[in-house]
Write a protein that holds these residues in place. Structure first.
Motif, PDB file in Angstrom:
ATOM      1  N   SER C 104       0.831  -1.194   0.000  1.00  0.00           N
ATOM      2  CA  SER C 104       0.000   0.000   0.000  1.00  0.00           C
ATOM      3  C   SER C 104       0.868   1.248   0.000  1.00  0.00           C
ATOM      4  O   SER C 104       0.361   2.350  -0.096  1.00  0.00           O
ATOM      5  CB  SER C 104      -0.933  -0.012   1.199  1.00  0.00           C
ATOM      6  N   GLY C 107       5.794   1.374  -4.480  1.00  0.00           N
ATOM      7  CA  GLY C 107       5.266   1.296  -5.829  1.00  0.00           C
ATOM      8  C   GLY C 107       5.966   0.274  -6.699  1.00  0.00           C
ATOM      9  O   GLY C 107       5.567   0.030  -7.809  1.00  0.00           O
ATOM     10  N   ILE C 148      -1.699  -3.112  -5.866  1.00  0.00           N
ATOM     11  CA  ILE C 148      -2.355  -2.360  -4.790  1.00  0.00           C
ATOM     12  C   ILE C 148      -1.804  -0.929  -4.808  1.00  0.00           C
ATOM     13  O   ILE C 148      -0.601  -0.737  -4.868  1.00  0.00           O
ATOM     14  CB  ILE C 148      -2.082  -3.016  -3.424  1.00  0.00           C
ATOM     15  N   PRO C 149      -2.658   0.086  -4.781  1.00  0.00           N
ATOM     16  CA  PRO C 149      -2.153   1.459  -4.877  1.00  0.00           C
ATOM     17  C   PRO C 149      -1.318   1.844  -3.663  1.00  0.00           C
ATOM     18  O   PRO C 149      -1.582   1.334  -2.581  1.00  0.00           O
ATOM     19  CB  PRO C 149      -3.427   2.305  -4.931  1.00  0.00           C
TER      20      PRO C 149
HETATM   21 NA    NA Z   1       1.754  -0.401  -4.167  1.00  0.00          NA
END
Ligand code: NA
Ligand code: NA
Lengths: 305, 202, 420
Positions: C104, C107, C148-149
């Motif tokens: 979360s 990146g 997942i952002p």
């Molecule tokens: Na991520």
């Protein structure tokens, strides 16, 4: 397309379906028909060849033959062209349609070869620009103090600053989000784009200032134009002007439909009171007349349309 | 080993020294640019909350990121940690792998030189000097409007902010040449500080 | 055709992909005789990076550096341990769940796998797990990072597709959750078959303490996601705020971060992010040259003769990307294929660009886990010493499950566009 046809490349920023693209595609079709396939135009939409600055550079080098470029971009480079982006030249889109075909407007394009290495053959238009506000508003004075997303060009920046807004540039694809999560309090755009992006869904009020519009100029590369035979140049010029004429007329006609869509969508639409704009115009012209003297002539002509 | 080849070796070593010097500067500049980028973005949040957004910050931050991208890329190429398909290289050993590495460095050098030539054509330094730095008359004659243009919101000269590309072309030329002479064993390989991710965990 | 040959050859000798793209563009301009394009080459390279959304990339990488150096990731693993450590196959869940927490924020897949391999795998081996399985599982958990952002790959895609970054990031939520749940199910099944060990049952008091110690680290995802949702910031600005919070947490909460470490972190994040940025610049020139040569239009015409409806097209894209993904993983694969495939997807088949992006990204992230080139396996192998080939075989159930999810994502656009 016939084998061995001479193909010219035409670049455009807007996506397929936009009325500018429609005019470019129609131009391509007619050129091919009228020359029995001897000449062809390939249209590259959606900034496929690069943004407007990049397309201008490619026209200067002769890689790209034509492009529809907005006066925002041209006005950033050649301030005298920005005269056409001055506020309140004409009060209606129908007036815009007449103004861009008037000599006073066409004369602005004369400096293009020397200043940009391109030749301007005429204008396409969009509808008059409106301001969407996240909170409910009722007049031009409510813009004061707003963080307002604007199309990035010095003329617009100065105008909205005079209205008391804090203009901020946000790339078009991100405007909807920026508006919906409150990064900006408002945005300004033309009606076509606004309806496409459904800005009514993130706004309470649409203010019709009837102040600004954003034309594009049909440009050909001066370098590649030199290599086109005289007769073909005349043919292409004629076809381009005819297709632009259709685009201008159809845009003026669709405005009513879009306005109707908006009022049915439930958003509050305000035709702002323009009685007290003289001061703003005077302030604006003080900044811009030295850079773009044609503004006074455009105002005179505009008043008669 | 005779004196002559020793001297040449020193010449090659001078090239890798220049490359190391540039590398050290580039690393510092990359760190500073990222710090500047962070500052600009935070400044944007702050001023917007105070309802005084600064009109040119977006353009300034994009330009900072562009400079960061090219200067950092130059570092990555010298350190040979750029994304690459190493499938074949990994399955070769000894001199075959060594030659392949030299081919890679040679091709990279070819591109760097090509980019240098393209920058020369595009910026036409002799042309603008020949016109006594008169951008208007230069543009009128060459249809090259680079020197008359300014950026949209900062209104800085376009040629100035574009200088990162010729700078990149120049440093890339030196770095890839240094890689090549190392691969050809013309001089000893320089020790490089590791920056890859896998090493992070060791 | 000649260009394609040159491209493949350059790629295979191991030339950096960004330079492969640039050199192929040069080669194509040369062979097409349209040499006037050389004049625009430098501007086009620069123009490829002229996008505000890309600024998030160096900032996300910087957050990763600060978190790893500041002991923040370690706290998150401890927290996962306190939650699920005592289940059968507990450490396997810990691996997955810790990866999810970290996903979360981070990146990038490589960063995440490297970190997790170092922190969780030794612990699993000590508890009696097969090392190859432990490392392989970590490689799969690493799939979650770019889905997942926030996710660098989604940022890259959103810039290329001109979709709002925020929309694209949100699109990763459901696919990320689906993968997490599906992997949990696989762990449960494999745990039953291979009789995985239970982790130590910590006393409740200690569990609560561990969670409390880790709670402040959650400020980082909360600030990143919260600032976007409340409109305080756009995704780029949220990343900048994330940097500030992670520095504060590392300095004042975990105390592991020394401010003297920061300059080095800035240098490293700056240089590493340039790898992706230069790749994007190379791809910009490459696709611009292809457009001049009308290649995308030609490919589009061919594809239309094969695929007659959107679903067939999507499945075809999956096959193409899986093949490409065997050799080129992640963002580079995305950068090379999107300019050609996306216009076909949207203009010819009317596919939502967000839907297309999710399928393409998940597919190319799966490429991290396919031989012969599978970055996640390589990273896990480099850290743990397990063999990549064996890892792929041991973790085959995860591969099959991930493929099934990919097919579901291709068939049902709503899984990607739900938060639009
Ligand atoms: Na991520
Ligand atoms: Na792979």
């Amino acid at each position: 397309r016939a084998q061995g046809a001479k193909t010219y490349r035409l670049g455009i920023t807007t996506p397929p379906g936009h009325s500018w693209n429609v005019s470019a595609e129609a131009l391509a079709k007619r050129l091919s028909e009228e020359t029995d396939g001897r000449l062809a135009i390939q249209v590259f939409p959606s900034n496929q060849l690069g943004n407007e600055g990049a397309m201008l550079q490619q026209m200067q080098s002769g890689a790209l033959d034509m492009a529809w470029i907005m006066t925002a971009e041209l006005g950033t480079r050649v301030p005298s062209i920005a005269a056409i982006n001055a506020p309140w030249l004409v009060p209606t889109t129908a007036g815009v349609a007449k103004l861009v075909r008037h000599d006073a407007a066409l004369k602005l394009l004369d400096v293009l070869p020397a200043k940009t290495g391109t030749i301007g053959l005429g204008y396409g238009i969009t509808t008059l620009r409106v301001v969407f506000t996240g909170a409910e508003t009722s007049g031009i004075e409510d813009i004061r103090g707003m963080k307002l997303r604007i199309n990035t060009t010095p003329a617009y920046r100065d105008f909205y600053q005079l209205l008391g807004a804090a203009p901020t540039p946000i790339p078009t694809p991100q405007v909807f989000d920026a508006m919906s999560n409150g990064q900006v309090d408002g945005l300004e755009a033309d009606l076509d784009l606004s309806w496409n992006q459904r800005f009514d869904k993130v706004s309470k009020t649409m203010l019709r200032l009837n102040a600004l519009f954003m034309p594009c100029v049909a440009l050909v590369s001066a370098r590649s134009w030199q290599t086109v035979p005289e007769a073909d140049r005349e043919l292409m010029t004629r076809l381009i002007r005819e297709e632009l004429d259709k685009q201008v007329d159809s845009t003026a006609a669709t405005e009513t439909t879009i306005l109707k869509n908006f009022s049915e969508s439930g958003i509050k639409v305000v035709d702002v009171n323009l009685d007290n704009t003289a001061d703003i115009i005077a302030e604006y012209d003080k900044i811009w007349l030295p850079k773009a003297p044609a503004i006074s002539e455009l105002r005179e002509v505009g008043a008669t349309l | 080993m005779n004196d002559d080849s020793g001297a040449r070796r020193n010449g090659w070593a001078a090239l890798t020294s220049v490359s190391q010097g540039i590398l050290a500067i580039e690393k510092v500049v990359a760190g500073l640019l990222l710090a500047l980028l962070l500052t600009l973005i935070l400044l944007n949040v702050g001023t917007r909350m105070l309802r005084m957004p600064i009109y040119w910050i977006d353009e300034a931050s994009v330009l900072t990121m562009i400079w960061l991208g090219f200067i950092g890329a130059s570092v990555m190429i010298r350190l040979r940690i750029d994304f690459a398909v190493t499938l074949v290289q990994d399955n070769l050993t000894g001199s075959a792998a060594q030659s392949l590495r030299a081919v890679v460095s040679g091709l990279s050098l070819a591109f760097a030189l090509g980019l240098l030539v393209m920058c020369w054509m595009w910026m036409d330094p002799l042309g603008i000097i020949g016109h006594g730095f008169d951008a208007e008359s230069f543009a009128a004659e060459t249809f090259n409007f680079l020197y008359t243009e300014r950026t949209q919101t900062l209104e800085w000269p376009t040629w100035l902010v574009s200088m990162v590309i010729p700078i990149f072309a120049a440093t890339l030329t030196i770095h890839t040449a240094a890689n090549l002479v190392e691969d050809l064993r013309l001089c000893p390989k320089r020790e490089q500080e590791q920056m890859t991710t896998a090493e992070e965990a060791n | 055709m000649l260009t394609f040959g040159a491209f493949t050859a350059l790629m295979l000798v191991g030339l950096p992909i960004s330079i492969v793209l640039c050199l192929t563009a040069v080669f194509y301009i040369w062979s097409s005789g349209n040499t006037v394009l050389f004049m625009s080459f430098p501007t086009q390279m620069m123009g490829g990076l002229d996008s505000y959304g890309l600024i998030a990339i160096p900032l996300f990488i910087l957050i990763g550096e600060v978190m790893n150096g500041g002991g923040i990731t370690k706290r998150m693993i401890d927290m996962a341990m306190a939650f699920v450590g005592s289940l059968k196959g507990g450490l396997a869940y810990v691996n997955l769940l810790a990866n999810m927490f970290v996903s979360s924020i981070l990146g990038s897949a490589a960063a995440q796998v490297a970190l997790m391999s170092q922190m969780v795998v030794p612990e699993m081996v000590r508890a009696g797990y097969d090392k190859t399985f432990a490392a392989g599982l970590t490689a799969y958990s690493g799939m979650l990072g770019p889905i997942i952002p926030p996710s660098i790959m989604f940022v890259v895609y959103s810039v290329m597709a001109q979709v709002p970054v925020g929309t694209m990031l949100a699109a990763g939520i459901i696919p990320g959750a689906m993968l997490t749940v599906a992997f949990c199910v696989v762990i449960a099944g494999m745990g039953y078959v291979y009789n995985y060990p239970r982790g130590p049952r910590l006393p409740w008091r200690q569990r609560v303490l561990t969670v409390l110690r880790a709670v402040p680290t959650l400020a980082i995802p909360v600030v990143i996601i919260g600032s976007i949702l409340t409109g305080l910031a756009n995704p780029t600005e949220a990343a900048a705020l994330g940097v500030v919070v992670s520095v504060a947490v590392g300095r004042f909460v975990t105390g592991d971060l020394r401010l003297g470490q920061l300059p080095r972190m800035f240098v490293k994040a700056g240089v590493l992010s340039a790898g992706i940025l230069f790749l994007i610049a190379g791809a910009a020139v490459f696709s611009w040259v292809l457009v001049y040569g009308m290649i995308p239009q030609t490919v589009a015409a061919w594809i239309q003769t094969v695929a007659h409806d959107p679903l067939t097209f999507m499945l075809m894209v999956n096959v193409i990307l899986l093949v490409i993904g065997t050799v080129i993983d992640g963002a580079p694969g995305l950068i090379m294929t999107v300019p050609i495939l996306l216009p076909i997807a949207t203009d010819v088949y009317g596919i939502d660009p967000v839907h297309f992006g999710v399928v393409a990204v998940v597919n190319l992230v799966l490429g991290f886990l396919t031989p012969p080139v599978g970055l996640n396996f390589f990273v896990a192998a480099a850290v743990t010493g397990a063999k990549p080939g064996k890892m792929f075989l041991v973790t085959m159930p995860f591969f099959l499950v991930a493929c099934s999810i990919l097919i579901l994502l291709s068939i049902f656009p709503v899984l990607s566009t739900f938060f639009n």
